[in-house]
Design an enzyme around this catalytic site. Structure first.
Site, PDB file in Angstrom:
ATOM      1  N   HIS A 102       0.839  -1.199   0.000  1.00 62.35           N
ATOM      2  CA  HIS A 102       0.000   0.000   0.000  1.00 62.35           C
ATOM      3  C   HIS A 102       0.878   1.255   0.000  1.00 62.35           C
ATOM      4  CE1 HIS A 102      -3.226  -2.721   0.839  1.00 62.35           C
ATOM      5  NE2 HIS A 102      -2.768  -3.034   2.034  1.00 62.35           N
ATOM      6  N   GLU A 119      -1.930  -0.118   8.168  1.00 62.03           N
ATOM      7  CA  GLU A 119      -2.935  -0.979   8.776  1.00 62.03           C
ATOM      8  C   GLU A 119      -2.302  -1.894   9.819  1.00 62.03           C
ATOM      9  OE1 GLU A 119      -4.547  -3.203   5.519  1.00 62.03           O
ATOM     10  OE2 GLU A 119      -2.650  -4.162   5.041  1.00 62.03           O
ATOM     11  N   HIS A 177       3.102  -7.571   1.746  1.00 63.79           N
ATOM     12  CA  HIS A 177       2.412  -8.483   2.649  1.00 63.79           C
ATOM     13  C   HIS A 177       1.323  -9.247   1.903  1.00 63.79           C
ATOM     14  CE1 HIS A 177      -0.003  -4.802   2.589  1.00 63.79           C
ATOM     15  NE2 HIS A 177      -1.054  -5.557   2.906  1.00 63.79           N
ATOM     16  N   ARG A 197      -1.110  -4.683  -6.408  1.00 63.93           N
ATOM     17  CA  ARG A 197      -0.783  -6.109  -6.434  1.00 63.93           C
ATOM     18  C   ARG A 197       0.536  -6.345  -7.161  1.00 63.93           C
ATOM     19  NH1 ARG A 197      -6.115  -6.729  -8.719  1.00 63.93           N
ATOM     20  NH2 ARG A 197      -7.656  -6.900  -7.058  1.00 63.93           N
TER      21      ARG A 197
END
Length: 321
Positions: A102, A119, A177, A197
């Site tokens: 991200h 996150e 991740h 991605r």
């Protein structure tokens, strides 16, 4: 308008890697492979509506417009887009998620008004041997990673960790991740839907076509020298004490075990979010009491003041730093 703990109707998202495990929380799922329940959200791609009390039927965006400062607190708005700053999810991973990364708030190719995405994950349940991908191997450079992607060898560059219930992972923007098959996760994140991605196991999406990859954006935003990611076991030494799982610029998340009445208090700076992980109990405040159960996520308004958790249950608490 007297404040009270707000419960929302989740926005369910079908994902190629999802399943039906969220039904165990008593949630009604639409047909299909449901991978994400957006439990508390104020985003163009999903805005949750209140299901309890006087404000029932109002979206979180309407709560923001009508009661924002009182309910969210002085810090409770994104400086970039004015929205509620966090997005709370439950994730059911029946298959491996794509390897992804991200961006941060400052990436110049973000859509207008979109935030970056830092996150954290709390593992609610995991099948024996379940794994996640968590960061690059030491010393991997952009050039080496690009070569590995071109040669279909990206998995050789990634760290893999076996997980179990109670594990916690902090995932700052820039961390490569991927959740693996067989995990059920509570996710606290910035209010963002930006995912790049790197690799998707050459599988087809729900539409029968290969899912889009975002190689250039991914290579641009990865923190090759380290993002500050950290993970931990979260066994609690005693009840009615908070263990800090993540302390980021965007949220603080803590874990606690309720065994006897636990008196708590909000501040005028920030709302509080409680995720009920297991057990049962209640939330009491001056004007009422709510019975709570696992899988429920409550928004405690900043102006609620004193409240009490009772029962025997494990809870997460998130608020703004």
């Amino acid at each position: 308008m007297k404040p009270y703990p707000l419960l929302f109707q989740p926005e369910m998202k079908e994902r190629v890697w999802g399943g039906r495990a969220l039904e165990q929380f008593g949630l009604t799922l639409p047909e299909g492979h449901i991978g994400e329940g957006w439990m508390i959200g104020d985003h163009p791609n999903g805005t949750t509506k209140v299901v309890n009390g006087e404000l029932s039927g109002l979206g979180l965006d309407q709560i923001r417009e009508q009661y924002g400062l009182d309910f969210f607190g002085s810090k409770g708005f994104s400086e970039k887009n004015g929205r509620f700053p966090l997005l709370i999810k439950l994730l059911d991973c029946q298959d491996d998620l794509s390897v992804q990364v991200h961006p941060n708030d400052h990436y110049d190719r973000l859509p207008q008004g979109e935030l970056g995405k830092t996150e954290m994950w709390y593992i609610l349940d995991a099948k024996p041997g379940a794994k996640i991908i968590y960061g690059l191997n030491d010393g991997v450079t952009r050039e080496q990673l690009a070569e590995a992607i071109a040669g279909n060898r990206i998995l050789d560059c990634l760290q893999e960790i076996t997980v179990e219930a109670g594990d916690s992972f902090y995932i700052p923007a820039g961390t490569v991740h991927a959740l693996g098959a067989g995990v059920l996760v509570a996710e606290i994140q910035q209010n963002s839907d930006s995912t790049y991605r790197l690799y998707d196991y050459n599988r087809l999406g729900l539409d029968g076509k290969p899912r889009e990859l975002h190689i250039e954006d991914s290579l641009n935003v990865i923190a090759y020298e380290g993002s500050g990611a950290s993970h931990m076991k979260t066994e609690l030494a005693s009840a009615n004490q908070w263990l800090t799982l993540a302390h980021s610029p965007f949220f603080v998340t803590e874990k606690g075990k309720v065994e006897q009445a636990w008196q708590l208090q909000t501040s005028n700076e920030s709302f509080v979010i409680h995720i009920i992980c297991d057990g049962s109990g209640s939330i009491r405040w001056a004007d009422g009491e709510l019975t709570v159960k696992p899988g429920e996520c409550y928004l405690i308004p900043a102006n609620l003041g004193n409240y009490t958790l009772t029962g025997s249950m494990t809870v997460l608490r998130s608020y703004l730093p």
